[in-house]
Structures are given as structure tokens and as C-alpha cells.
Design a protein around this motif. Structure first.
Motif, PDB file in Angstrom:
ATOM      1  N   SER A  27      70.263  23.676   5.831  1.00  0.00           N
ATOM      2  CA  SER A  27      71.442  23.144   5.163  1.00  0.00           C
ATOM      3  C   SER A  27      72.717  23.494   5.918  1.00  0.00           C
ATOM      4  O   SER A  27      73.788  23.031   5.574  1.00  0.00           O
ATOM      5  N   GLY A  28      72.600  24.342   6.938  1.00  0.00           N
ATOM      6  CA  GLY A  28      73.747  24.634   7.779  1.00  0.00           C
ATOM      7  C   GLY A  28      74.462  25.912   7.438  1.00  0.00           C
ATOM      8  O   GLY A  28      75.516  26.212   8.005  1.00  0.00           O
ATOM      9  N   LYS A  29      73.923  26.714   6.515  1.00  0.00           N
ATOM     10  CA  LYS A  29      74.665  27.903   6.092  1.00  0.00           C
ATOM     11  C   LYS A  29      74.758  28.953   7.202  1.00  0.00           C
ATOM     12  O   LYS A  29      75.833  29.492   7.448  1.00  0.00           O
ATOM     13  N   SER A  30      73.657  29.212   7.902  1.00  0.00           N
ATOM     14  CA  SER A  30      73.733  30.193   8.982  1.00  0.00           C
ATOM     15  C   SER A  30      74.532  29.668  10.170  1.00  0.00           C
ATOM     16  O   SER A  30      75.322  30.404  10.758  1.00  0.00           O
ATOM     17  N   VAL A  31      74.326  28.399  10.509  1.00  0.00           N
ATOM     18  CA  VAL A  31      75.027  27.829  11.663  1.00  0.00           C
ATOM     19  C   VAL A  31      76.538  27.867  11.437  1.00  0.00           C
ATOM     20  O   VAL A  31      77.310  28.135  12.350  1.00  0.00           O
ATOM     21  N   THR A  32      76.972  27.641  10.200  1.00  0.00           N
ATOM     22  CA  THR A  32      78.400  27.725   9.884  1.00  0.00           C
ATOM     23  C   THR A  32      78.945  29.100  10.256  1.00  0.00           C
ATOM     24  O   THR A  32      79.959  29.217  10.960  1.00  0.00           O
ATOM     25  N   MET A  33      78.239  30.139   9.801  1.00  0.00           N
ATOM     26  CA  MET A  33      78.731  31.500  10.045  1.00  0.00           C
ATOM     27  C   MET A  33      78.667  31.855  11.526  1.00  0.00           C
ATOM     28  O   MET A  33      79.560  32.506  12.057  1.00  0.00           O
ATOM     29  N   MET A  34      77.595  31.412  12.194  1.00  0.00           N
ATOM     30  CA  MET A  34      77.472  31.694  13.627  1.00  0.00           C
ATOM     31  C   MET A  34      78.582  30.974  14.396  1.00  0.00           C
ATOM     32  O   MET A  34      79.116  31.522  15.361  1.00  0.00           O
TER      33      MET A  34
ATOM     34  N   ALA B  78      77.673  37.580  -6.719  1.00  0.00           N
ATOM     35  CA  ALA B  78      78.824  36.842  -6.184  1.00  0.00           C
ATOM     36  C   ALA B  78      79.961  36.704  -7.195  1.00  0.00           C
ATOM     37  O   ALA B  78      79.751  36.739  -8.406  1.00  0.00           O
ATOM     38  N   ASP B  79      81.188  36.558  -6.651  1.00  0.00           N
ATOM     39  CA  ASP B  79      82.327  36.179  -7.483  1.00  0.00           C
ATOM     40  C   ASP B  79      82.435  34.661  -7.508  1.00  0.00           C
ATOM     41  O   ASP B  79      82.748  34.053  -8.512  1.00  0.00           O
ATOM     42  N   ARG B  80      82.212  34.080  -6.322  1.00  0.00           N
ATOM     43  CA  ARG B  80      82.383  32.638  -6.175  1.00  0.00           C
ATOM     44  C   ARG B  80      81.192  32.148  -5.359  1.00  0.00           C
ATOM     45  O   ARG B  80      80.644  32.882  -4.530  1.00  0.00           O
ATOM     46  N   VAL B  81      80.749  30.919  -5.595  1.00  0.00           N
ATOM     47  CA  VAL B  81      79.573  30.393  -4.923  1.00  0.00           C
ATOM     48  C   VAL B  81      79.879  29.062  -4.257  1.00  0.00           C
ATOM     49  O   VAL B  81      80.604  28.235  -4.811  1.00  0.00           O
ATOM     50  N   MET B  82      79.319  28.889  -3.058  1.00  0.00           N
ATOM     51  CA  MET B  82      79.470  27.637  -2.340  1.00  0.00           C
ATOM     52  C   MET B  82      78.052  27.131  -2.104  1.00  0.00           C
ATOM     53  O   MET B  82      77.217  27.859  -1.582  1.00  0.00           O
ATOM     54  N   VAL B  83      77.764  25.905  -2.527  1.00  0.00           N
ATOM     55  CA  VAL B  83      76.419  25.344  -2.353  1.00  0.00           C
ATOM     56  C   VAL B  83      76.447  24.399  -1.160  1.00  0.00           C
ATOM     57  O   VAL B  83      77.309  23.525  -1.080  1.00  0.00           O
ATOM     58  N   MET B  84      75.527  24.580  -0.228  1.00  0.00           N
ATOM     59  CA  MET B  84      75.488  23.704   0.942  1.00  0.00           C
ATOM     60  C   MET B  84      74.237  22.838   0.928  1.00  0.00           C
ATOM     61  O   MET B  84      73.178  23.261   0.486  1.00  0.00           O
ATOM     62  N   TYR B  85      74.390  21.625   1.421  1.00  0.00           N
ATOM     63  CA  TYR B  85      73.256  20.717   1.536  1.00  0.00           C
ATOM     64  C   TYR B  85      73.517  19.776   2.704  1.00  0.00           C
ATOM     65  O   TYR B  85      74.603  19.211   2.808  1.00  0.00           O
TER      66      TYR B  85
ATOM     67  N   GLY C 262      74.248  20.205   5.789  1.00  0.00           N
ATOM     68  CA  GLY C 262      75.359  20.517   6.674  1.00  0.00           C
ATOM     69  C   GLY C 262      76.728  20.431   6.018  1.00  0.00           C
ATOM     70  O   GLY C 262      77.741  20.525   6.688  1.00  0.00           O
ATOM     71  N   GLN C 263      76.774  20.211   4.712  1.00  0.00           N
ATOM     72  CA  GLN C 263      78.059  20.077   4.033  1.00  0.00           C
ATOM     73  C   GLN C 263      78.130  20.989   2.813  1.00  0.00           C
ATOM     74  O   GLN C 263      77.107  21.382   2.271  1.00  0.00           O
ATOM     75  N   VAL C 264      79.357  21.256   2.415  1.00  0.00           N
ATOM     76  CA  VAL C 264      79.542  21.959   1.149  1.00  0.00           C
ATOM     77  C   VAL C 264      79.530  20.896   0.061  1.00  0.00           C
ATOM     78  O   VAL C 264      80.338  19.977   0.084  1.00  0.00           O
ATOM     79  N   VAL C 265      78.581  20.992  -0.869  1.00  0.00           N
ATOM     80  CA  VAL C 265      78.538  19.976  -1.923  1.00  0.00           C
ATOM     81  C   VAL C 265      79.221  20.440  -3.202  1.00  0.00           C
ATOM     82  O   VAL C 265      79.659  19.631  -4.008  1.00  0.00           O
ATOM     83  N   GLU C 266      79.281  21.764  -3.390  1.00  0.00           N
ATOM     84  CA  GLU C 266      79.949  22.238  -4.601  1.00  0.00           C
ATOM     85  C   GLU C 266      80.435  23.667  -4.394  1.00  0.00           C
ATOM     86  O   GLU C 266      79.810  24.443  -3.670  1.00  0.00           O
ATOM     87  N   GLN C 267      81.518  24.000  -5.042  1.00  0.00           N
ATOM     88  CA  GLN C 267      82.089  25.327  -4.910  1.00  0.00           C
ATOM     89  C   GLN C 267      82.765  25.692  -6.224  1.00  0.00           C
ATOM     90  O   GLN C 267      83.502  24.881  -6.774  1.00  0.00           O
ATOM     91  N   ALA C 268      82.435  26.866  -6.745  1.00  0.00           N
ATOM     92  CA  ALA C 268      83.029  27.270  -8.031  1.00  0.00           C
ATOM     93  C   ALA C 268      82.837  28.760  -8.248  1.00  0.00           C
ATOM     94  O   ALA C 268      81.988  29.373  -7.612  1.00  0.00           O
ATOM     95  N   PRO C 269      83.610  29.357  -9.173  1.00  0.00           N
ATOM     96  CA  PRO C 269      83.331  30.737  -9.577  1.00  0.00           C
ATOM     97  C   PRO C 269      81.921  30.815 -10.149  1.00  0.00           C
ATOM     98  O   PRO C 269      81.420  29.836 -10.707  1.00  0.00           O
ATOM     99  N   VAL C 270      81.290  31.997 -10.020  1.00  0.00           N
ATOM    100  CA  VAL C 270      79.852  32.075 -10.267  1.00  0.00           C
ATOM    101  C   VAL C 270      79.448  31.618 -11.671  1.00  0.00           C
ATOM    102  O   VAL C 270      78.516  30.837 -11.836  1.00  0.00           O
ATOM    103  N   ARG C 271      80.175  32.043 -12.701  1.00  0.00           N
ATOM    104  CA  ARG C 271      79.784  31.670 -14.055  1.00  0.00           C
ATOM    105  C   ARG C 271      79.964  30.182 -14.307  1.00  0.00           C
ATOM    106  O   ARG C 271      79.170  29.534 -14.983  1.00  0.00           O
TER     107      ARG C 271
END
Lengths: 342, 329
Positions: B49-56, B227-234, B236-245
Motif C-alpha cells: 500500500s506504500g506505507k514503508s516506501v513513503t517513510m523510506m 495511536a492518537d491519529r490514524v492514516m489509512v493507506m491503500y 499508494g495513497q492516503v484514503v482516510e485520516q482521522a483521530p483514532v476514536r
């Protein structure tokens, strides 16, 4: 129900699997790894027994020993009333079609030089006399059954995704219409969204073909979903064996309690309320297990007796087996349990 | 999490492409996110989904070629990490940005004892003398809960268990007091009871040291707890981002919803049948011109095939990339 619904298909008695350690200049035997050290259980026909535990606890060794992929150190394994552990090679070969295995890593367990059709047909060729046409038909049927397009029979395994490869492994295991399948971490290498697909497939196949599974996994939440009964292993022994709902709602053994509490909860509102038992330290080496109870070095409820005497594995409540000194007084527990029910 | 604070790391419109014989693979597509001081950002997604490649990409750890960080800005400490000279970047990573990888056995050097591996960043980035570095190394090992720290400095990685090795990795990452710690699947290779130990440790360290943490995982359970906040990747893109609850209680993107429904739990009620996301994750060849989730999405309509949805706000500090309006917030 046709005949006795509780007829056990697999009976394991005091199974031991020790691997020698060689060392020194002359490579003499200097010790042994007690990977599995005296376990007994039964699996009933059509049932799924979940076998859980951390890495190195011996759960995969149990699965392999059950199919006699190893020569057992001690104990008996009966599948369909037939003693696998002491069968001659010819007899064993005749038994092979009834018992099959699905492996963890679908990449490593499929021959990269064979087409998918050849892989699935191989057990048919080995064990049955079929014409080429019959075999191709059967392969097509099997591929349909596991949800693979039968036109892909000529392709190689590297052309498939992880989930599809696992389906190929399942089709191969089903080829000889087995009764008993050992699933050794079949979903561990797959992504979350693909795991559910494979688990649902295994459940459907069980329903339609009346299969019996030993489902080996470290994923406690998936085991809760698929298993009827669950056995928890620690350092080569079964510490607790119970029906699924009982073990998840009220674990008895301190290790089971800690293990279940350690599983993260995918819901922040529940997660914040989970009371964790954090175990200290690491699992001791199976070549040199601690004296007394295996778990005494990490147990939060350890007593003096635990360090001296090995607890026995016994039925403390109907259908619930535990190996722990806290449950030595069976009558007392039964009284307590009925009191709680009232 | 201090609200309104300036982000310590701000990534804007990051694009990473791999050049392969079969054409270009768009592994990271216009990914934007930020982390505030002391915040723990969870990044969830399946493999590929691209999460590691983003950080690298953002700390220049990808070999180029085949990788090409084509576009974007990575603002950290007042500079753009994609533009600064290589030698400056070397001092940022391992110094101001710490990294913990998934497999502690392969990321520690087997032929050096752990003491010298913890002292290495201290001597390179902080210019410490040997004795000072050794004292700090003992302190760090104690901080991550390794008993008998002074003696264990001389031990080699193979003399540690998996959980202990991961503690050593965390000690190395924390050595130079990083402002951001990037943890890439730090507990995936560990058993659940050991995972619980490491999670407790990280929670504890964050309270003590106050650095921002980016925690990459495929395990939603781990994310929910930490987590405080979560980013969901799919794809190669961020599809959703919100505080954890908010994310777990009010998921908006069809992928997040489906993902939350597929995972069984050991607590609560047991579902008779597991929900399934049909199909396979997308192959990221060619520039994305449509929604990456469309083939598996139950709500697909014409627009999904012709236009890649942009992230848009769907609630308070909650955004999702989907053409549908679920009217959630």
C-alpha cells in the motif's frame, strides 16, 4: 446425526517429539530439544481444533508429527482408528490420502517449475489410477471448488498472488478427498483482507465435505472464529484445552489469561478498558525447561509447589482440561462454577 | 497531543516512482501528512500500500535507481529534506529522526556487539568521546528495560531474544534524542506477549521523552491501542485520516469500513461469518487516473473510473478520499 457424533477421528496419546542436539569435537549427543513433551488430545469428526501458542512452543511440530512427517520419540497417534505412529511404510502410504496438510508459506510449498495443474494433479497421479482426461477433469473441479479460474491450470505459481497461491495449496490438499487436514498457519503470510477470504473458504469446504481440521495458528482472533475447541500450548505442553466459547470468555490457566489479554483490540473504546497481564521475560529454552511447571518462570500467580512439581493435565470442568496447580482441587472448582451459574 | 502546535514533520504531495522493466510503478501517490510534537501517528495499510516506501522516501533511504522521489516537500526542522545535501541528510537520519525496523535480527549487525552499535550514532552525530558514549549507552539500555545493562553491552545480537533485540533497536533509535521516531512494523515479527511488552515500553518512552512517533503497521488492533491519529493507506495513497476514536467509530472510506469489518476480535461477540473484501489489491502500474479501490468497492459508480478522488474533509480533523458522500460527520 447418523452415528455417534462424538466419535474421535484423531486420537493422540502422550505424544513426544525430542530432537537431539549434537556437540563437541566428536559430535556426540549432548542433549535434546523437547519440542513436544507428552501431549494428549482428541479431535472429533467434522470438528476444528485450534492449536495456539507462541513461536517455538511446538505447535507446528505437533502438526507434522500427527501426519508422521517425523518419527515420533514416544506416544501414539491414531487417525480413523489406525495407528499412524507405528505403521509400516507401505501401510502408511495407503493412509496418506486420508490426511493432508496446508502449509504456511504458499510460495515455498509450491514447486515453481510445475504448472498449477501439475501441482494439483500430482497426488492424483501418485495415489490413483486415472486417465489423463479424468485427471484434468478432477483438477478443473478442484480449482472451481477453491475459487480459482480453471483456465489458469497451465500457469505457474509465481503468476498468482499470495491468497491465490494458498488456494492452490488447498486444492492440492483436497485432491484425494481427505478426512483430516492439518492447517499449519495457513493465513499467517497473507494480508488482512485476504485472510478472511481463505478462512471463509476453509469453513465452506469443511461444511460441504465434512472435513476435520487441526488449525495451527498464533492468531488468537482468527482461531476464535474458526475453531470449535482450542488447545493452548506452552513450551511443548498443552496448558489448557477447552471449548472455544469457554476459553475465550473465561480462560483458566494463567498463561491463557496473559495470552488473551495481550491481543490488541481493534476498537479504541474497548481497548482502553482491557486489563493487560504483561508477562515478564522470555520463553525458556525447550532444551532446558524449568523444573516443575513449565510456566513457573513467568507465571504471575506462581506458588511454591509450581517450582517443585509438574502439574497434571486433567479435566477440571466438563470438557475443560487444564494443567495448573491452582486447579488441583477439582471438586472445589466444580462447586465454585455451579455457584457462579446460579 | 498539543492542539494547534506546529508540526514537527510536514510532508506535502510526495510522489515516488519505481522504474522497472515493465514500466513505471507508482508506489507513493501525492501523499501528504504531518506529525505534531509528541503525537503518535499510526499508518495502516496492507503490503504494497506504500506505507514503508513513503517513510523510506522522506529520509532518502531508497536506492535510486530504481526509485525516483519525483515530487513533494518534506519539511523538518526548517528545511526540506528532499533538497538538502547528502551529508546533512545523514545527520538528520539516525540523529534527529530515529528509525526502528520490523526485523531486529537483520537490522542489527551480527559481527559487532550491541554496545558499539548503540555508541555509533552517539559518536557520529553527537561527537561524544568513547567513555561518555558508553555511559550513555548503558543509560539507554536501562531506559528500554534491559536488565544488567553494563554487562550486556559486550553481548552480540544473537545472544538476545527477539523482544530484547527490538529493545536494542529502540535504544539505538533513541540515542540522539530524536524529534521523530519512525517505527516500521516494529512488533510484527514478535509474539503477542512480547508485542504487548514493546507497546507498553513505547507508550512509556513517549511519555518520558515526548518525541513524535510514526508507527507503521497492518494490525488495526495495535493502532487502536497506541495511536492518537490514524492514516489509512491503500494503493499508494492516503484514503482516510482521522483521530483514532473518530476513525474506528465513524469510518468514512469504504476501504476503512471493510477493513474494520473483516478483522475478528478475541473479545465481544463472535461473528458467524467473516466479512470479506473481494478481489486483490491493485497493481500500481501507470499514473493513477481512477480510484485505486474501485475494483473492490461495493459503492463504485461511473465517476470512480475516470477520476481519482482527492482527500476532502468529512468531519472535524477527519478527511477521506472518496467520491461518495456518506454524510458521516
Amino acid at each position: 446425526m447418523l452415528d455417534d457424533p462424538l466419535k474421535p477421528l484423531v486420537q493422540v496419546d502422550n505424544l513426544k517429539m525430542h530432537f537431539p542436539i549434537y556437540g563437541g569435537l566428536l559430535r556426540r549427543r549432548v542433549g535434546e530439544v523437547k519440542a513436544v513433551d507428552g501431549i494428549s488430545f482428541e479431535i472429533k469428526e467434522g470438528e476444528t481444533l485450534g492449536l495456539v501458542g507462541e513461536s517455538g512452543c511446538g505447535k507446528s511440530t505437533v502438526g507434522r508429527a500427527l501426519l508422521r512427517l517425523y518419527e515420533l520419540t514416544d506416544g501414539t497417534v491414531k487417525i480413523d482408528d489406525y495407528d499412524i505412529a507405528h505403521a509400516s511404510p507401505e501401510k502408511l502410504r495407503k493412509m496418506r490420502p486420508t490426511m493432508q496438510m496446508i502449509f504456511q508459506d504458499p510460495q515455498a510449498s509450491l514447486n515453481p517449475r510445475m504448472t498449477v495443474g501439475e501441482i494439483i494433479a500430482e497426488p492424483l497421479r501418485e495415489h490413483l489410477k486415472m486417465t489423463k482426461l479424468e485427471r484434468e477433469d478432477r483438477v478443473g473441479d478442484l480449482m472451481d471448488q477453491v475459487g480459482l479460474n480453471r483456465d489458469f491450470a497451465k500457469r505457474y505459481s509465481h503468476e498468482f498472488s499470495g491468497g491465490q497461491r494458498q488456494r492452490i495449496g488447498i486444492a492440492r490438499a483436497l485432491a484425494l478427498s481427505p478426512k483430516f487436514i492439518v492447517c499449519d498457519e495457513p493465513i499467517a503470510a497473507l494480508d488482512v483482507s485476504i485472510q478472511a477470504q481463505v478462512v471463509n473458504l476453509l469453513e465452506e469446504l469443511q461444511e460441504t465435505m465434512g472435513l476435520t481440521y487441526l488449525f495451527i495458528s498464533h492468531d488468537l482472533s482468527m482461531v476464535r472464529h474458526i475453531a470449535d475447541r482450542v488447545a493452548v500450548m506452552y513450551l511443548g505442553r498443552i496448558v489448557e484445552l477447552a471449548p472455544r466459547d469457554d476459553i475465550y470468555s473465561e480462560p483458566l490457566h494463567p498463561y491463557t489469561k496473559a495470552l488473551l489479554s495481550a491481543v490488541p483490540e481493534p476498537d479504541p473504546s474497548i481497548e482502553s478498558k482491557v486489563e493487560r497481564v504483561i508477562l515478564t521475560g522470555d520463553v525458556p529454552s525447550p532444551s532446558n525447561p524449568p523444573r516443575g511447571c513449565n510456566f513457573c518462570t513467568r507465571c504471575p500467580a506462581v506458588m511454591d509447589i509450581c517450582k517443585r512439581e509438574e502439574p497434571t493435565f486433567r479435566e477440571v470442568l466438563p470438557g475443560r482440561f487444564v494443567s495448573c496447580h491452582h486447579y488441583n482441587d477439582v471438586d472445589e472448582i466444580a462447586v465454585k462454577a455451579t455457584a457462579e451459574d446460579l | 497531543m498539543p492542539d494547534g502546535a506546529l508540526p514537527v514533520l510536514d510532508v506535502k504531495d510526495l510522489k515516488t516512482v519505481f522504474k522497472t522493466r515493465g514500466g513505471e510503478v507508482h508506489a507513493v501517490n501525492s501523499v501528504s501528512f504531518d506529525v505534531k510534537p509528541g503525537e503518535l501517528l499510526g499508518v495502516v495499510g496492507e503490503s504494497g500500500s506504500g506505507k514503508s516506501v513513503t517513510m523510506m522516501s522522506l529520509i532518502g533511504l531508497l536506492p535510486s535507481p530504481p526509485a525516483d522521489v519525483r515530487h513533494g516537500e518534506v519539511l523538518f526542522d526548517g528545511q526540506d529534506l528532499l533538497k538538502i545535501p547528502y551529508n546533512d541528510l545523514r545527520h538528520v537520519r539516525g540523529g534527529k529522526i530515529g528509525f526502528v525496523f520490523q526485523d531486529p535480527m537483520t537490522s542489527l549487525n551480527p559481527v559487532f556487539n550491541v554496545g558499539s552499535q548503540i555508541m555509533e550514532p552517539l559518536r557520529i552525530h553527537m561527537g561524544m568521546k568513547k567513555t561518555a558514549a558508553r555511559a550513555r549507552a548503558v543509560e539507554l539500555l536501562e531506559l528500554v528495560g534491559i536488565p544488567d545493562a553494563a554487562r550486556r553491552l559486550k553481548d552480540f545480537p544473537h545472544q538476545f531474544s527477539g523482544g530484547m533485540r527490538q529493545r536494542v533497536m529502540i535504544a539505538i533509535a533513541l540515542a540522539c534524542d530524536p524529534k521523530v521516531l519512525i517505527a516500521d512494523e516494529p512488533t510484527t515479527a514478535l509474539d503477542v506477549t512480547i508485542q504487548a511488552q514493546i507497546i507498553e515500553l513505547v507508550k512509556d518512552l513517549r511519555e518520558k521523552l515526548g518525541m513524535a512517533i510514526i508507527w507503521i503497521t497492518h494490525d488495526l488492533g495495535v493502532i487502536a491501542g497506541i495511536a492518537d491519529r490514524v492514516m489509512v493507506m491503500y494503493g499508494g495513497q492516503v484514503v482516510e485520516q482521522a483521530p483514532v476514536r473518530e476513525l474506528f467509530g465513524n469510518p468514512q472510506h469504504p476501504y476503512t469500513r471493510a477493513l474494520l469489518e473483516t478483522i475478528p476480535s478475541v473479545r465481544g461477540t463472535r461473528a458467524e461469518k467473516l466479512n470479506v473484501i473481494e478481489g486483490q489489491p491493485p497493481i500500481l502500474a501507470g499514473a493513477p487516473a481512477a480510484c485505486p479501490f474501485r475494483d473492490r468497492c461495493p459503492h463504485r459508480f461511473e465517476r470512480c473510473d475516470v477520476e481519482n478522488p482527492l482527500r476532502r474533509p468529512v468531519g472535524p480533523s477527519h478527511d477521506a478520499a472518496c467520491h461518495h458522500d456518506f454524510g458521516g460527520a
